[in-house]
Scaffold this motif. Structure first.
Motif, PDB file in Angstrom:
ATOM      1  N   LEU A  59     -75.682 -60.957  31.573  1.00 13.69           N
ATOM      2  CA  LEU A  59     -75.856 -61.903  32.827  1.00 13.69           C
ATOM      3  C   LEU A  59     -76.881 -62.813  32.927  1.00 13.69           C
ATOM      4  O   LEU A  59     -76.730 -63.872  33.209  1.00 13.69           O
ATOM      5  CB  LEU A  59     -75.838 -60.862  33.843  1.00 13.69           C
ATOM      6  CG  LEU A  59     -74.573 -60.461  34.526  1.00 13.69           C
ATOM      7  CD1 LEU A  59     -74.617 -59.229  35.566  1.00 13.69           C
ATOM      8  CD2 LEU A  59     -73.419 -61.478  34.723  1.00 13.69           C
ATOM      9  N   HIS A  60     -78.195 -62.193  32.256  1.00 19.11           N
ATOM     10  CA  HIS A  60     -79.246 -63.145  32.436  1.00 19.11           C
ATOM     11  C   HIS A  60     -79.230 -64.294  31.555  1.00 19.11           C
ATOM     12  O   HIS A  60     -79.592 -65.399  31.729  1.00 19.11           O
ATOM     13  CB  HIS A  60     -80.457 -62.283  32.028  1.00 19.11           C
ATOM     14  CG  HIS A  60     -80.684 -61.356  32.974  1.00 19.11           C
ATOM     15  ND1 HIS A  60     -80.924 -61.419  34.449  1.00 19.11           N
ATOM     16  CD2 HIS A  60     -81.133 -59.838  33.189  1.00 19.11           C
ATOM     17  CE1 HIS A  60     -81.438 -60.480  35.140  1.00 19.11           C
ATOM     18  NE2 HIS A  60     -81.402 -59.450  34.204  1.00 19.11           N
ATOM     19  N   VAL A  61     -78.342 -63.920  30.295  1.00 24.12           N
ATOM     20  CA  VAL A  61     -78.392 -65.021  29.177  1.00 24.12           C
ATOM     21  C   VAL A  61     -77.488 -65.999  30.124  1.00 24.12           C
ATOM     22  O   VAL A  61     -77.626 -67.330  29.760  1.00 24.12           O
ATOM     23  CB  VAL A  61     -77.652 -64.603  28.023  1.00 24.12           C
ATOM     24  CG1 VAL A  61     -77.268 -65.733  27.024  1.00 24.12           C
ATOM     25  CG2 VAL A  61     -78.933 -63.772  27.282  1.00 24.12           C
ATOM     26  N   CYS A  62     -76.443 -65.633  30.514  1.00 26.13           N
ATOM     27  CA  CYS A  62     -75.326 -66.732  31.149  1.00 26.13           C
ATOM     28  C   CYS A  62     -76.053 -67.438  32.220  1.00 26.13           C
ATOM     29  O   CYS A  62     -75.789 -68.669  32.273  1.00 26.13           O
ATOM     30  CB  CYS A  62     -74.100 -65.903  31.639  1.00 26.13           C
ATOM     31  SG  CYS A  62     -73.197 -65.319  30.241  1.00 26.13           S
ATOM     32  N   PHE A  63     -76.784 -66.708  32.906  1.00 20.36           N
ATOM     33  CA  PHE A  63     -77.172 -67.493  34.161  1.00 20.36           C
ATOM     34  C   PHE A  63     -78.536 -68.622  33.792  1.00 20.36           C
ATOM     35  O   PHE A  63     -78.708 -69.588  34.493  1.00 20.36           O
ATOM     36  CB  PHE A  63     -77.976 -66.556  35.183  1.00 20.36           C
ATOM     37  CG  PHE A  63     -77.122 -65.896  36.231  1.00 20.36           C
ATOM     38  CD1 PHE A  63     -75.880 -66.547  36.705  1.00 20.36           C
ATOM     39  CD2 PHE A  63     -77.150 -64.712  36.132  1.00 20.36           C
ATOM     40  CE1 PHE A  63     -74.932 -65.859  37.424  1.00 20.36           C
ATOM     41  CE2 PHE A  63     -76.064 -63.959  37.137  1.00 20.36           C
ATOM     42  CZ  PHE A  63     -74.932 -64.611  37.656  1.00 20.36           C
ATOM     43  N   LEU A  64     -79.197 -68.079  32.818  1.00 18.35           N
ATOM     44  CA  LEU A  64     -80.188 -69.083  32.403  1.00 18.35           C
ATOM     45  C   LEU A  64     -79.563 -70.377  31.746  1.00 18.35           C
ATOM     46  O   LEU A  64     -79.898 -71.458  31.909  1.00 18.35           O
ATOM     47  CB  LEU A  64     -81.096 -68.299  31.239  1.00 18.35           C
ATOM     48  CG  LEU A  64     -82.338 -69.087  30.614  1.00 18.35           C
ATOM     49  CD1 LEU A  64     -82.945 -69.912  31.708  1.00 18.35           C
ATOM     50  CD2 LEU A  64     -83.074 -68.600  29.725  1.00 18.35           C
TER      51      LEU A  64
END
Length: 822
Positions: A182-187
Motif C-alpha cells: 500500500l505504501h509503495v502504491c501511494f508513494l
C-alpha cells in the motif's frame, strides 16, 4: 564403557546451539524494545538500544538501516543525500549477503544430496540448507530500504529518480506484504501525479481497487465496509506479520513512519493547489497525512483507505481535465469525509472551480480553511490566490500575491540546519516560476529572468520552462534592452542625420536604431548572461532536446504497450490469466460482490479510458504548440545572430511539422525567405513567398482572423466553454510578441518582402508596386518605410523619399557632422 562414550558426546554437541539460541533471544528482545521505543517516538532511547544491537550483530543490514532511519528522525535529517548514500550502501550489503546465502544454500543442498553417510549424520546440514534456501529472501529483503530511498528522493523533489527507484518494487509487488505494498502504491501515485503521468496513475488506482477491494461507485453508499485485516492496517508498522523472535526486522516501521509521518505531526498537511501556471496538473504536493492521528500507531481504517484512494482519483480526474466526472467524484468524496477534517476536500473543490473558470467561488473556497497560521499554509494560500488573479488578468496584483508566497516559503529556510521536512515543504522554486511568468506578462524581462533562475533546480527538465527563459531575452530585444541586426519593432526610431548646409546638405539614414543600452552579450551585472540572444538560443536548444527525448520515450512506451496487448491477446486465446503491468491503463476490476461493485468499476474503467484519451489528445496539442514556439523563436534568433544556414534549416523544420498552424507556417516562409536573401539567393527567397501570391499580383491572407484571435478552448465533459487549459491559454498569450501580427499586417509583410526580392533582382516596377501595397498595410512600420524609401532612391525619386520620411512619426532628424561618401 565404550558405549557410554557416545552417550556423553551429544550433550557437548548442542552446547554452541544453546548459546546461539540464547544470543538470538537476547537480540530479538532488544529488537522488540527498539521497535517499541521508535513507535513511541522516543528516538534517543531507540538509538541507544540499536547501538547495543549493532555491537552484537555487526554488519547486519537491517540493523544498520534502522539505525540510520532512527538517527534521521532524531536530528531531522539535515543531510538527506548522506542518508541516501547510507541506504544504498546498506542495500548493497544486503544484496551481497543474499548472494552469499544463496550460494551456501546451493552448496549445502549439493552436499546433502550426494552424501552417502548414515541419516543421522546428514540431517543437520540438510535442514540448515533448506532453511537458508527459503529464508534468505525475507532475511535480506531490500523492499523497505528501496522504499525509504525513493521516499527521501521524493521529499527532495527529485521525482524522476524516485520513480525509477520505486518502479521495480511495483512491477514485482505481489510478494510484498500488503501494508508495504500500500505504501509503495501511494508513494508511486504521489510521484506520478507530480510528474503528470496520468496513465501510470490510473493503472495504480485501479490496481488498488482490484487488489484491496476498495472500489468506489457513485451509487455505493456504504463506505465503512472492512477489507482484509492486513490491508486495514494501512499505517501499521511494516512487516508486522514477521515472527516476534526475528531481530532482523528491528524497527522496520521506520519506513512507514517516514512515509506518512514525515518527521512531525504537522508537516506536509496541505495540498499545493496550483503548483505552476503552465502545468496541466495544479496539484504538486501529495497529501501525506490527510487524516487525523488519534493514536501513536497511526492506524487507518478501511474508510480511511477509501477516502485516500478517492482523493487520488479526484486529483487524477483534475489532471486529465475531465471536470464532469471530477465534480461527481468530488461529491462522493465530500460525503465520505463527513465528520473529518475537510480542508483537503475544500482545496480540491477550489481547484475544480478554478479549472471551470469560477474564480470567485474558487477564492471563497480557498479562504475557507482556518489553519492559515503557519508559513507553509500562507505560502500555499497566496500562491493559489496569485494564480486565480493571473487568470483574471490582474497581473500586477498577482505579482504581489506571489511575492508574499515567496516570502513565506523562504522563511522556512531560515531554520539552521535545514531539515528534510523543511526541504519537502519548500515551494520557493514553483512560486518563483509563477512570479517570473507574471513579470514576463508585465513586460519586465530582467525580473522574469531572475525568477526563472531561482526556479531552475526544480524545473530544468521541463521544455516549457526553457521556452519561457528564452522569451525573457526576446522580450528584452523587443523592449530595446538588447540590440541585434535586423531585429526591430514598431516602436523603433529611424535616425536621419542632417549633414552640411545649402546645396551641400545631405541626409544620412542610419540603420533602425532602438533606444538600447545593452548589446547581445547581455548584462554583466548581477544578472550574469541571463539576457542575451546566445543564452536564449541555448535555452531553446535545451527545450528542443527535452521535447525530442519525451517523444522518443512515448514511442517506446507505445511500442511496449502494443507488445503487451498482443501478448495479452495470445494469453486470452490460450485461456491464461492476464496480468497487470505498470503501463496497463485498464486493469481488471475486483471480484463481483453483493453490492454490485464490479459493474461500477467497469464504468469507471471506461470513464478513465475516456479521460486518458482526452488528456493524451490535449497533451499532444499542447506539445505541438510548444514545439512550434520553440522552432519559431529559434529561427528568429539565428537570423539575429547572422546564422542564415541554421535559420533556413530550422525554418524548414518548422514548416514540416505535422498539423503546423497557419500562423507558424507564415513565419516559417518569411524567415526562410530572409535567410535565403542573406545567402544572396533572392529567386529562391521569392519562391518561399509566392505561395501567398495570386495570379493578379494580390497577396492572400496568410491566416484568418479566427486563427489570430481564437484562444484554444477545450470543452469539459459538461459541454461548457468556460474551461481553458492553462498551458494552451498561456502559450497563446505569452508568445504573442512573436506572432502578434494581424492577418492584414502579415499580408503587408509579404508585400514588402516580395518587393525587396524584386528590387534585388532588378524588377523596380514590380518592387515599387509591392512595396507601396505593403506600406499601405503597414504605415507605421519602420522597415516598410525604409523599403519604400530604398525603392524610390533606386528609381531616382529622392523628393518622394524625403516626403515619406517627413510624414513618418518614427523619424527623427538630427543635426550632425557625420562625414559622407558617395
Amino acid at each position: 564403557m565404550e558405549p557410554a562414550a557416545p552417550k556423553e558426546a551429544p550433550p557437548t554437541q548442542p552446547q554452541p546451539a544453546v548459546e546461539e539460541d540464547g544470543m538470538l533471544s537476547a537480540t530479538a528482545a532488544m529488537a522488540r524494545d527498539a521497535a517499541v521505543q521508535f513507535q513511541s517516538r522516543r528516538y534517543a532511547e531507540c538509538a541507544e538500544v540499536l547501538a547495543q544491537l549493532v555491537l552484537k550483530k555487526e554488519g547486519d543490514p537491517k540493523v544498520l538501516h534502522n539505525m540510520a532511519i532512527t538517527e534521521s528522525f532524531l536530528d531531522g535529517c539535515p543531510d538527506p543525500k548522506k542518508l541516501i548514500e547510507i541506504l544504498r550502501n546498506v542495500k548493497k550489503r544486503s544484496d551481497e549477503l543474499a548472494c552469499s546465502s544463496r550460494e551456501q544454500a546451493d552448496s549445502a543442498n549439493g552436499v546433502g544430496n550426494n552424501t552417502s553417510e548414515p541419516r543421522g549424520s546428514g540431517i543437520a546440514p540438510l535442514i540448515s540448507a533448506a532453511h537458508n534456501a527459503t529464508a534468505y529472501g525475507d532475511e535480506f529483503d531490500t523492499t523497505i530500504i528501496t522504499f525509504n530511498t525513493a521516499l527521501i528522493l521524493y521529499h527532495l523533489h527529485d521525482y524522476e529518480t524516485s520513480l525509477s527507484t520505486l518502479e521495480p518494487l511495483y512491477r514485482n509487488i505481489e510478494p510484498i506484504d500488503e501494508t508495504t505494498a500500500l505504501h509503495v502504491c501511494f508513494l508511486l501515485l504521489d510521484i506520478t501525479l507530480a510528474l503528470q503521468d496520468a496513465s501510470k496513475a490510473a493503472g495504480i488506482i485501479q490496481y488498488l481497487e482490484r487488489s484491496f477491494g476498495v472500489a468506489i461507485t457513485v451509487n455505493h453508499n456504504e463506505v465503512t465496509s472492512t477489507v482484509q485485516p492486513q490491508s486495514a492496517q494501512l499505517k501499521s508498522p511494516a512487516r508486522s506479520s514477521t515472527p516476534p523472535d526475528s531481530d532482523s526486522n528491528t524497527c522496520a516501521a521506520g519506513s512507514e513512519i517516514l512515509s506518512v509521518g514525515s518527521f512531525s505531526d504537522d508537516t506536509l498537511e496541505f495540498e499545493s493547489l496550483y503548483s505552476t501556471l503552465d502545468g496541466g496538473n495544479h496539484l504538486s504536493r501529495p497529501i501525506l497525512n490527510e487524516f487525523p492521528r488519534p493514536s501513536a500507531d497511526l492506524a487507518a481504517t478501511a474508510a480511511d483507505l477509501k477516502v485516500r484512494l478517492q482523493i487520488y482519483k479526484v486529483r487524477l480526474l483534475l489532471l486529465t481535465r475531465n471536470l464532469k466526472v471530477a465534480k461527481r467524484e468530488l461529491k462522493v468524496l465530500m460525503n465520505m469525509a463527513r465528520g473529518r477534517d475537510s480542508s483537503t476536500e475544500l482545496l480540491l473543490k477550489s481547484q475544480l472551480e478554478y479549472a471551470r473558470g469560477n474564480y470567485r467561488k474558487a477564492v471563497k473556497l480557498l479562504s475557507t480553511p482556518n489553519n492559515r497560521t503557519e508559513p507553509v499554509m500562507l505560502a500555499m494560500f497566496y500562491n493559489n490566490l496569485g494564480c486565480i488573479l493571473h487568470q483574471q488578468r490582474s497581473y500586477h496584483t498577482s505579482i504581489l500575491c506571489f511575492s508574499k508566497a515567496l516570502k513565506y516559503s523562504l522563511a522556512l529556510r531560515s531554520e539552521k540546519p535545514l531539515k528534510l521536512s523543511t526541504l519537502s515543504q519548500d515551494k520557493s522554486c514553483l512560486v518563483s516560476y509563477n512570479c517570473g511568468i507574471q513579470h514576463l506578462m508585465c513586460g519586465k524581462p530582467l525580473l522574469a529572468a531572475r525568477c526563472f533562475r531561482e526556479a531552475l533546480p526544480l524545473l530544468h527538465h521541463r521544455p516549457l520552462f526553457w521556452l519561457r527563459f528564452a522569451e525573457c531575452s526576446l522580450l528584452a530585444l523587443e523592449k530595446g534592452l538588447l540590440t541585434a541586426r535586423g531585429a526591430t519593432s514598431c516602436n523603433d526610431e529611424i535616425e536621419i542625420h542632417v549633414v552640411g548646409s545649402g546645396k551641400w546638405r545631405n541626409l544620412v539614414i542610419n540603420p533602425v536604431n532602438s533606444a538600447s543600452h545593452y548589446s547581445d552579450s547581455g548584462s554583466s551585472d548581477e544578472n550574469g548572461n541571463l539576457i542575451s540572444l546566445r543564452f536564449a538560443r541555448q535555452c531553446l536548444l535545451n527545450a528542443q532536446l527535452l521535447m525530442d527525448a519525451c517523444e522518443q520515450k512515448k514511442m517506446v512506451i507505445a511500442s511496449d504497450a502494443e507488445d503487451c496487448n498482443q501478448g495479452a491477446q495470445c494469453q486470452k486465446n490460450s485461456g491464461q490469466k492476464n496480468t497487470i503491468s505498470l503501463e496497463s491503463k485498464v486493469p481488471s476490476g475486483p471480484t463481483t460482490n453483493a453490492n454490485g461493485e464490479q459493474k461500477g468499476v467497469a464504468i469507471l474503467n471506461a470513464t478513465m479510458q475516456s479521460s486518458l484519451a482526452m488528456y493524451d489528445d490535449i497533451c499532444r496539442k499542447e506539445n505541438l504548440i510548444i514545439r512550434q514556439a520553440i522552432l519559431g523563436d529559434l529561427v528568429f534568433i539565428e537570423l539575429c545572430l547572422e546564422n542564415p544556414l541554421k535559420a533556413l534549416s530550422t525554418a524548414k523544420s518548422l514548416m514540416q511539422l505535422p498539423e503546423c498552424s497557419r500562423m507558424y507556417l507564415f513565419l516559417g516562409h518569411v524567415y526562410a525567405a530572409e535567410a535565403l536573401c542573406t545567402l544572396n539567393m533572392p529567386k529562391e527567397a521569392a519562391e518561399q513567398l509566392t505561395v501567398y501570391l495570386r495570379d493578379d499580383n494580390d497577396v492572400e491572407l496568410p491566416y484568418s482572423v479566427e486563427n489570430h484571435e481564437k484562444a484554444p478552448v477545450e470543452k469539459d465533459s459538461d459541454g461548457e466553454d468556460t474551461v481553458t487549459p492553462t498551458v494552451t491559454k498561456l502559450t497563446s498569450e505569452e508568445t504573442q510578441h512573436s506572432v502578434s501580427l494581424k492577418p492584414e499586417e502579415a499580408c503587408g509583410v509579404v508585400y514588402v518582402d516580395l518587393g525587396m526580392t524584386a528590387a534585388v533582382q532588378g524588377d523596380l516596377e514590380q518592387a515599387s508596386y509591392m512595396v507601396s501595397r505593403g506600406l499601405t498595410l503597414l504605415p507605421n512600420n519602420p522597415r516598410a518605410l525604409l523599403a519604400s524609401v530604398y525603392v524610390d532612391l533606386l528609381q531616382g525619386k529622392a523628393q518622394e523619399a524625403i516626403g515619406k520620411l517627413r510624414r513618418c512619426r518614427n523619424v527623427r532628424f538630427r543635426t550632425s557632422s557625420v562625414a559622407t561618401s558617395r
